[in-house]
Design an enzyme around this catalytic site. Structure first.
Site, mmCIF file in Angstrom:
data_model
loop_
_atom_site.group_PDB
_atom_site.id
_atom_site.type_symbol
_atom_site.label_atom_id
_atom_site.label_comp_id
_atom_site.label_asym_id
_atom_site.label_seq_id
_atom_site.Cartn_x
_atom_site.Cartn_y
_atom_site.Cartn_z
ATOM 1 N N ARG A 54 18.186 35.753 11.411
ATOM 2 C CA ARG A 54 19.590 35.825 12.233
ATOM 3 C C ARG A 54 19.924 34.648 12.522
ATOM 4 O O ARG A 54 21.176 34.365 12.776
ATOM 5 C CB ARG A 54 19.181 36.509 13.539
ATOM 6 C CG ARG A 54 20.332 36.410 14.329
ATOM 7 C CD ARG A 54 20.023 37.471 15.579
ATOM 8 N NE ARG A 54 18.648 37.713 15.917
ATOM 9 C CZ ARG A 54 18.206 37.760 17.089
ATOM 10 N NH1 ARG A 54 19.151 37.111 18.398
ATOM 11 N NH2 ARG A 54 17.022 37.791 17.544
ATOM 12 N N GLU A 91 9.007 -12.525 12.726
ATOM 13 C CA GLU A 91 9.501 -11.302 12.473
ATOM 14 C C GLU A 91 8.752 -10.287 13.534
ATOM 15 O O GLU A 91 7.825 -9.481 13.013
ATOM 16 C CB GLU A 91 9.306 -11.259 10.973
ATOM 17 C CG GLU A 91 10.258 -11.996 10.271
ATOM 18 C CD GLU A 91 9.678 -12.181 8.736
ATOM 19 O OE1 GLU A 91 8.795 -11.383 8.522
ATOM 20 O OE2 GLU A 91 10.104 -13.241 8.017
ATOM 21 N N HIS A 109 5.814 -14.360 -2.879
ATOM 22 C CA HIS A 109 6.255 -12.944 -2.022
ATOM 23 C C HIS A 109 6.086 -11.695 -2.855
ATOM 24 O O HIS A 109 6.269 -10.805 -2.591
ATOM 25 C CB HIS A 109 7.893 -12.774 -1.687
ATOM 26 C CG HIS A 109 7.831 -13.560 -0.387
ATOM 27 N ND1 HIS A 109 7.739 -14.966 -0.519
ATOM 28 C CD2 HIS A 109 8.536 -13.319 0.620
ATOM 29 C CE1 HIS A 109 7.997 -15.489 1.033
ATOM 30 N NE2 HIS A 109 8.759 -14.762 1.586
ATOM 31 N N PHE A 138 19.432 -7.838 7.331
ATOM 32 C CA PHE A 138 18.240 -7.615 6.629
ATOM 33 C C PHE A 138 17.340 -6.501 7.258
ATOM 34 O O PHE A 138 16.483 -5.748 6.545
ATOM 35 C CB PHE A 138 17.158 -8.667 6.057
ATOM 36 C CG PHE A 138 16.765 -9.689 7.187
ATOM 37 C CD1 PHE A 138 16.300 -9.252 8.279
ATOM 38 C CD2 PHE A 138 17.500 -10.827 7.139
ATOM 39 C CE1 PHE A 138 15.870 -9.823 9.369
ATOM 40 C CE2 PHE A 138 17.192 -11.791 8.233
ATOM 41 C CZ PHE A 138 16.274 -11.258 9.379
ATOM 42 N N ASN A 195 15.952 -10.986 0.197
ATOM 43 C CA ASN A 195 16.399 -10.190 1.296
ATOM 44 C C ASN A 195 17.226 -9.284 1.260
ATOM 45 O O ASN A 195 18.081 -9.416 0.353
ATOM 46 C CB ASN A 195 17.306 -11.623 2.308
ATOM 47 C CG ASN A 195 16.377 -12.222 3.345
ATOM 48 O OD1 ASN A 195 16.778 -13.046 4.122
ATOM 49 N ND2 ASN A 195 15.156 -11.889 3.478
ATOM 50 N N TYR A 238 19.108 -22.894 6.533
ATOM 51 C CA TYR A 238 18.073 -22.196 6.183
ATOM 52 C C TYR A 238 18.161 -21.474 4.891
ATOM 53 O O TYR A 238 19.409 -21.017 4.628
ATOM 54 C CB TYR A 238 17.916 -21.046 7.270
ATOM 55 C CG TYR A 238 16.827 -19.925 7.238
ATOM 56 C CD1 TYR A 238 15.767 -20.221 7.170
ATOM 57 C CD2 TYR A 238 17.032 -18.695 6.501
ATOM 58 C CE1 TYR A 238 14.537 -19.436 6.959
ATOM 59 C CE2 TYR A 238 16.226 -18.016 6.077
ATOM 60 C CZ TYR A 238 14.877 -18.277 6.571
ATOM 61 O OH TYR A 238 13.989 -17.319 6.249
ATOM 62 N N TYR A 271 14.458 35.740 13.903
ATOM 63 C CA TYR A 271 15.215 34.620 13.900
ATOM 64 C C TYR A 271 15.388 33.758 12.564
ATOM 65 O O TYR A 271 16.422 33.099 12.393
ATOM 66 C CB TYR A 271 14.624 33.349 14.940
ATOM 67 C CG TYR A 271 14.731 33.528 16.485
ATOM 68 C CD1 TYR A 271 15.437 34.844 16.615
ATOM 69 C CD2 TYR A 271 14.289 32.779 17.149
ATOM 70 C CE1 TYR A 271 15.529 34.978 18.082
ATOM 71 C CE2 TYR A 271 14.504 33.077 18.535
ATOM 72 C CZ TYR A 271 14.978 34.215 19.005
ATOM 73 O OH TYR A 271 15.156 34.189 20.404
#
Length: 506
Positions: free
Chosen positions: A281, A412, A81, A326, A193, A51, A278
């Site tokens: 404190r 994915e 991409h 990834f 990646n 791959y 608060y």
């Protein structure tokens, strides 16, 4: 600064981000890089299906690529991409992205050539920073779109900044005396990646949150003195009985900051209040819990900065195996807990501001901290601004990591949303800097109104620094410039820098 893969600390990453120090990858990492590259080259030469080397990507992993098309495959991967949108990442974050990618590749598991490492080194050294759009990553299968824009600049495509000027990437490289690289098997995938954009954004958010948090301890102590609050709740034995480390550290810091306050000493015997609100404190309990979250996130991000997060990886036995490093879930969780800490730091600071301007709550100070209330509105609307910013941060603090949507034709099918989960920290910390800055203005005004009584020496130094940029409020004036100046003092750490508070980073 030498970047040693697997051993870089948060302090080093802070310097890369804030100080723009020159960085280079430790030369001792080169043998591992070369060995992994040789293994990838061997696989490519033999033609066995692996791959990302000689197959398509994602859902197209079953498509074999002919040996003569392997280089084209890598180039097409980068170009296809480059789908980021939005404004470019700021230069300090882009530098950090590139430094993190160098660290990841330097682990010797990615199979890239030393020439690619050398180009990234040279780009950082000569001020060539790719234009990386801020949006487009879902934080799984890597920060694909933004990292593709980084890689595109390396092959002479897309855009890059050179010494601050935005140019076509090929021109930016040429002006710096650099030559685009032609990617070979696996290199494009190794570049895109990875979790480096999500991690860089989360680190930037963490570093900004640290400074805001550190200053909030100073302004919280100032608010305590302005309201003539008790320091008894900060007694060390109280916090030792609980044992939470952040709580103990914050109580220690508050005691140091308030030591030798004449305001406090003046009413020890005559104060008929049993307990403070608060927001005064419980500062150690609330801020301490926030500190523990920031420390936890810092540990996660330090580990991630040193990780090999691309795919597939060349393992120590020479095998090349597809996995899922990834997937940015650790970064998404870290970003979410930073967001919680930022929101809560602002929430309790906002309540202290509201208390200080309220004559029913501020133990004798005038309404809205104006010496002449009525004719003057004083800090009335500055408090309203803190409420608006606090509310915005509450909305932004919704966890990004609980969201997911399938992408890439269901290949994915679970994603982390780490990238925008981290990016939202920049807006949140900007809001927090304004809240804490307004608290500084209000608390300093309240302390001035206690004259001739004086605050502690440490807080007096912080107020003196504030007064260099923002004068005391006598009559109403245009306040927006003051609020901006106060936020800058918080964001740069100028109000907290003089104090060595125990166990904290700024």
């Amino acid at each position: 600064m030498i970047l040693s893969p697997g051993a870089v600390t948060l302090d080093t990453l802070r310097a890369v981000y804030r100080d723009e120090v020159a960085v280079t990858l430790d030369a001792s990492s080169l043998p591992g890089i070369k060995a992994a590259r040789a293994r990838v080259a061997e696989v490519a030469r033999r033609g066995e299906a692996v791959y990302g080397i000689n197959t398509g990507f994602g859902k197209l992993a079953s498509v074999r690529i002919a040996p003569g098309d392997v280089a084209t495959l890598q180039r097409n991967l980068i170009l296809s991409h480059c789908c980021g949108v939005g404004a470019p990442l700021p230069a300090p974050i882009t530098r950090l992205v590139m430094a993190l990618k160098l660290l990841s590749l330097g682990r010797g598991a990615s199979g890239v050539r030393p020439e690619l490492i050398a180009l990234m080194d040279a780009m950082l050294a000569k001020g060539v920073l790719p234009v990386i759009p801020e949006k487009g990553s879902v934080g799984a299968s890597g920060d694909l779109a933004p990292l593709a824009h980084m890689a595109a600049a390396m092959i002479g495509e897309g855009e890059a900044f050179h010494d601050g000027t935005r140019l076509p990437a090929a021109q930016a490289l040429a002006r710096a005396g650099l030559t685009p690289i032609e990617l070979v098997a696996k290199e494009g995938l190794a570049l895109i990646n990875g979790t480096q954009v999500s991690t860089a954004l989360a680190l930037a958010g963490l570093f900004a949150a640290e400074r805001c948090f550190q200053t909030s301890l100073v302004t919280g102590a100032m608010a305590t003195d302005a309201a003539m609050g008790s320091t008894a709740p900060f007694a060390p034995d109280i916090h030792a009985l609980r044992g939470q480390p952040g709580q103990i550290a914050v109580a220690d810091a508050l005691r140091v900051l308030l030591d030798r306050s004449a305001i406090r000493d003046s009413h020890l015997a005559g104060d008929d209040r049993v307990q403070d609100p608060y927001c005064l404190r419980c500062q150690p309990q609330v801020a301490g819990a926030c500190l523990d979250l920031l420390r936890q996130a810092g540990r996660t991000l330090e580990i991630e900065a040193n990780a090999a997060t691309d795919n597939p990886l060349v393992l120590s036995d020479g095998s090349i195996v597809s996995g899922g490093n990834f997937h940015a879930e650790p970064v998404a969780f870290a970003a979410d807990i930073i967001a919680l800490a930022v929101a809560e730091t602002g929430a309790i600071a906002q309540r202290r501001v509201a208390m200080l301007v309220d004559p029913a709550m501020n133990f004798g100070l005038p309404a809205f901290l104006s010496p002449r209330p009525g004719l003057n509105s004083g800090l009335m609307i500055a408090e309203v601004t803190t409420a608006a910013l606090m509310s915005e941060n509450k909305q932004l603090a919704h966890p990004a990591s609980v969201d997911s949507t399938p992408t890439s034709a269901n290949q994915e099918d679970h994603v982390s949303m780490a990238c925008h989960g981290a990016r939202r920290l920049l807006q949140m910390t900007e809001n927090l800097a304004h809240i804490v800055g307004i608290e500084a203005i209000c608390a300093a005004q309240g302390i001035a109104l206690r004259a001739p009584l004086t605050t502690s020496p440490m807080l007096a130094r912080a107020i003196a620094r504030l007064r260099e940029d923002i004068p005391e409020l006598a009559e109403d004036r245009l306040l927006a410039p003051d609020l901006g100046a106060a936020a800058r003092l918080v964001a740069t750490g100028a109000l907290s820098a003089p104090f060595a508070l125990p166990g904290l980073k700024g």
